[in-house]
Design a protein around this motif. Sequence first.
Motif, mmCIF file in Angstrom:
data_model
loop_
_atom_site.group_PDB
_atom_site.id
_atom_site.type_symbol
_atom_site.label_atom_id
_atom_site.label_comp_id
_atom_site.label_asym_id
_atom_site.label_seq_id
_atom_site.Cartn_x
_atom_site.Cartn_y
_atom_site.Cartn_z
ATOM 1 N N MET A 90 26.758 9.988 47.923
ATOM 2 C CA MET A 90 28.189 10.055 47.678
ATOM 3 C C MET A 90 28.561 9.448 46.326
ATOM 4 S SD MET A 90 31.272 8.376 49.922
ATOM 5 C CE MET A 90 30.806 9.216 51.434
ATOM 6 N N LEU A 91 27.912 8.339 45.988
ATOM 7 C CA LEU A 91 28.302 7.575 44.801
ATOM 8 C C LEU A 91 27.739 8.153 43.507
ATOM 9 C CD1 LEU A 91 29.357 4.928 43.430
ATOM 10 C CD2 LEU A 91 27.103 3.966 43.954
ATOM 11 N N VAL A 92 26.443 8.445 43.507
ATOM 12 C CA VAL A 92 25.747 8.764 42.252
ATOM 13 C C VAL A 92 26.333 9.977 41.519
ATOM 14 C CG1 VAL A 92 23.547 9.606 41.352
ATOM 15 C CG2 VAL A 92 23.608 7.585 42.806
ATOM 16 N N PRO A 93 26.629 11.100 42.204
ATOM 17 C CA PRO A 93 27.189 12.233 41.456
ATOM 18 C C PRO A 93 28.492 11.904 40.727
ATOM 19 C CG PRO A 93 26.422 12.957 43.599
ATOM 20 C CD PRO A 93 26.373 11.468 43.614
ATOM 21 N N HIS A 94 29.339 11.052 41.323
ATOM 22 C CA HIS A 94 30.586 10.661 40.644
ATOM 23 C C HIS A 94 30.281 9.921 39.346
ATOM 24 C CE1 HIS A 94 33.374 11.857 43.806
ATOM 25 N NE2 HIS A 94 32.508 11.365 44.685
ATOM 26 N N ALA A 95 29.350 8.968 39.421
ATOM 27 C CA ALA A 95 29.001 8.188 38.227
ATOM 28 C C ALA A 95 28.377 9.076 37.154
ATOM 29 C CB ALA A 95 28.036 7.064 38.622
ATOM 30 N N VAL A 96 27.528 10.023 37.570
ATOM 31 C CA VAL A 96 26.863 10.899 36.599
ATOM 32 C C VAL A 96 27.864 11.832 35.931
ATOM 33 C CG1 VAL A 96 25.183 12.777 36.369
ATOM 34 C CG2 VAL A 96 24.618 10.748 37.713
ATOM 35 N N ARG A 97 28.830 12.318 36.687
ATOM 36 C CA ARG A 97 29.851 13.184 36.066
ATOM 37 C C ARG A 97 30.643 12.417 35.013
ATOM 38 N NH1 ARG A 97 30.856 14.497 41.485
ATOM 39 N NH2 ARG A 97 29.784 16.407 42.108
ATOM 40 N N ARG A 98 30.888 11.143 35.267
ATOM 41 C CA ARG A 98 31.603 10.340 34.268
ATOM 42 C C ARG A 98 30.756 10.146 33.014
ATOM 43 N NH1 ARG A 98 36.027 7.417 35.764
ATOM 44 N NH2 ARG A 98 35.546 5.830 34.224
ATOM 45 N N LEU A 99 29.442 10.067 33.200
ATOM 46 C CA LEU A 99 28.560 9.842 32.061
ATOM 47 C C LEU A 99 28.243 11.122 31.292
ATOM 48 C CD1 LEU A 99 25.862 7.373 33.474
ATOM 49 C CD2 LEU A 99 27.452 6.909 31.626
ATOM 50 N N LEU A 100 27.956 12.220 32.038
ATOM 51 C CA LEU A 100 27.368 13.407 31.411
ATOM 52 C C LEU A 100 28.232 14.651 31.478
ATOM 53 C CD1 LEU A 100 23.712 13.014 32.780
ATOM 54 C CD2 LEU A 100 24.659 12.167 30.629
ATOM 55 N N ALA A 151 27.236 21.488 36.522
ATOM 56 C CA ALA A 151 26.266 21.237 37.601
ATOM 57 C C ALA A 151 24.832 21.278 37.102
ATOM 58 C CB ALA A 151 26.464 22.262 38.713
ATOM 59 N N ARG A 152 24.564 22.076 36.065
ATOM 60 C CA ARG A 152 23.190 22.171 35.554
ATOM 61 C C ARG A 152 22.743 20.871 34.891
ATOM 62 N NH1 ARG A 152 24.427 27.442 32.167
ATOM 63 N NH2 ARG A 152 26.294 26.165 31.904
ATOM 64 N N ILE A 153 23.702 20.032 34.508
ATOM 65 C CA ILE A 153 23.389 18.703 33.975
ATOM 66 C C ILE A 153 23.524 17.641 35.058
ATOM 67 C CG2 ILE A 153 23.987 16.998 32.219
ATOM 68 C CD1 ILE A 153 22.876 19.593 31.102
ATOM 69 N N VAL A 154 24.554 17.798 35.901
ATOM 70 C CA VAL A 154 24.813 16.799 36.948
ATOM 71 C C VAL A 154 23.652 16.735 37.948
ATOM 72 C CG1 VAL A 154 26.325 16.212 38.884
ATOM 73 C CG2 VAL A 154 27.310 16.957 36.717
ATOM 74 N N LEU A 155 23.055 17.878 38.284
ATOM 75 C CA LEU A 155 21.976 17.884 39.285
ATOM 76 C C LEU A 155 20.766 17.050 38.843
ATOM 77 C CD1 LEU A 155 22.138 21.564 40.537
ATOM 78 C CD2 LEU A 155 22.505 19.520 41.908
ATOM 79 N N PRO A 156 20.160 17.331 37.678
ATOM 80 C CA PRO A 156 19.030 16.467 37.272
ATOM 81 C C PRO A 156 19.469 15.046 36.973
ATOM 82 C CG PRO A 156 19.571 18.050 35.538
ATOM 83 C CD PRO A 156 20.347 18.454 36.743
#
Length: 318
Positions: free
Chosen positions: A248-258, A262-267
């Motif tokens: 639940m947490l990690v995808p939110h943080a990654v979207r803020r960073l990158l 989805a092709r970037i958020v997934l890896p």
Amino acid sequence: MNRRNLILLSVLVVTALVVAVLSGPRFINPFSMEADEQRILYLLRLPRATVAFLMGAALGASGAVLQGVFRNPLADPYVLGISSGASLAAALGLMAATTLPLPVPLLAFLGALVTCIAVAALGSSPQGLRPDRLLLGGIGLGFFFSALLMLAMTISRDDGLKRAILWLSGDLSNAGWHLLPAGALLIAGGLALALWRGKGLNALTLGDEIAHGLGFTPSKERLLLFVAASLMTAAAISLGGIVGFIGMLVPHAVRRLLGADARIVLPGSALAGGALLCLADSVGRTLAAPLEIPAGIIAALIGAPLFLFLLRKKGYGL
């Protein structure tokens, strides 16, 4: 994509892996190792860090998939009831360890797989998989399996009950090389499938009508992505039990960073999830040594405040 943040994420991953391998009740100096430290490193630390990283990677990536499929920022790998099905199968195996011939990881995977199939059947309609039916079916099955699990634990013997509670808390103390081939293969397959349908996932987040207008078939994309998330979640649970909040947490943080592609958020979510669980397991092994706190408990203690912080930053009024 912010290149500086990508470098920051790469540094975090390398640091987490190094800390996970070298830290613990006994710190290992990589430049001056004795024979017993080499055995500890190869037989215990390396497989455990690898299992933790694979589990975290699978949970982070599957969380990113499900949040896009459901267009729900609170979706995570356990919202579909997969964890409850795997937990029930694994707990029954642990409580009847002397009579069941199958290993617990295999039982957990079978439980998760059967639950995925049941949720897919409940979520299917003449128009294909519907997100609302998937969500409601998963929640319903999750409650049912949780009730059965509580019933089984209530009537269990004490030794089996303790093993089941540790497993349900995300305990990685039994991680070993033997777990890696099957788990790594399933997680790699699920991640590859999700990346292959990355453009479809981007389209689904915009809504079914827009996705259809862009040339995608929403029901087909949803089915393929559901299979990908289910494979990764089931493999993660079979490797080390239940670990919440990472998906639940990690995808939110990654979207803020990158960014939101989805092709970037997934890896990115796979790398960040793996790093976070490695760090959580390292903390759990050293904080109260020689006792071990399961990684799932540490992940929840770290993840819950961070998640509330992110919700506040996004303006949800907390």
